[in-house]
Design an enzyme around this catalytic site. Sequence first.
Site, PDB file in Angstrom:
ATOM      1  N   CYS A 180       0.839  -1.206   0.000  1.00  0.00           N
ATOM      2  CA  CYS A 180       0.000   0.000   0.000  1.00  0.00           C
ATOM      3  C   CYS A 180       0.878   1.261   0.000  1.00  0.00           C
ATOM      4  O   CYS A 180       0.541   2.268  -0.617  1.00  0.00           O
ATOM      5  CB  CYS A 180      -0.901   0.042   1.231  1.00  0.00           C
ATOM      6  N   CYS A 192      22.181  -0.149  -1.180  1.00  0.00           N
ATOM      7  CA  CYS A 192      23.543   0.061  -0.670  1.00  0.00           C
ATOM      8  C   CYS A 192      24.578  -0.068  -1.786  1.00  0.00           C
ATOM      9  O   CYS A 192      25.623   0.566  -1.769  1.00  0.00           O
ATOM     10  CB  CYS A 192      23.842  -0.931   0.444  1.00  0.00           C
TER      11      CYS A 192
END
Lengths: 274, 67
Positions: A180, A192
């Site tokens: 959602c 990263c």
Amino acid sequence: MALTDQAFMQYSRQILLPEVGEHGQSRLSQSHVLIVGVGGLGNLAAQYLAAAGVGRISLIDGDRIERSNLPRQLLFTSDDLGGNKADVAAQKLMRAYRDCHIHCYQHYLTADSAATVFNNRYHAIDLVLDCSDNFAARQLVNQLAIEHKVTLVSASAAHFQGQLLSVNQQISPDTGCYHCLYPSDMSVSQTCQTVGVLGPMVGSLASMQALMSLNLLLTHDATAELPPIAVQSRCMDSRQLLGQLYRFDGAKFTWRQATLARDPDCTVCRVHER
Amino acid sequence: MISIVLNDEVVTVSIGTSLVKVLEHQAIELDAVALALNAEVVPKSRWPHIVCQQDDKLDVFSVVAGG
């Protein structure tokens, strides 16, 4: 379940907390946490939970240890290069925390392998920690947590940004799910590998993820078994933690909080409505 | 015109401007962000239907997926 004298001594600083006590410590010792991804987040979150006396931890990761992991994946050393992350972490944690039963799955979590991981008939999973490092895996973990009706505690970090949230469709359906908030078709730039990260940045989020997990394990128990007055007197109710998004800026040192909201058009949690 | 706060900066928008129009005016890529209005996340499907009010506080942020 009564604590042994040794356990009482070892966890005395936790037991001293009214929010934990002997009952809470016993609850932790009977809990089972699944940690998906044993990178920077999973290393530290697993260590904190094992050290806190969580009784059973399952680690799953198909990745192998590389030299570039060492600044933030603190269970690993250069002697471990090439080893499977879940396997090496499990071995080290088992040696350090003998009260904790640790199981490792030396493969990635996939839709096909999920049944084996989630359907443990003897030790039901109480919490899933999403410690993965990519958007597709995060979507899968969210979907599986919903399918198996398990609380999800999701943390992430890259560059100087960190995010933390927990959701459970049974306890807090109005706050929706990970999908959602972040639909699977959105574009993602921060990992990263692409933007870099400092070890303590990941460690900060892992610590908060472990802290949130302990709170949820303790309050799940409180809301289920204690009378309402006792629950109200506790500083934390699982419903206060669930459905909140916390965002940390590690350069400005600011936290922001927002309440999550269910997307009525969500294609993940809508199909699993009670 | 009304003023709102978008990621800590005051921005002026026309009365009746929807959340999605605010993002488009700021050249923010809709597919790359999530949005919180006054500390409540607004699912993307609701962005065209919510109109900004004076002093609304919008936080627009990207997904962070690393770990």
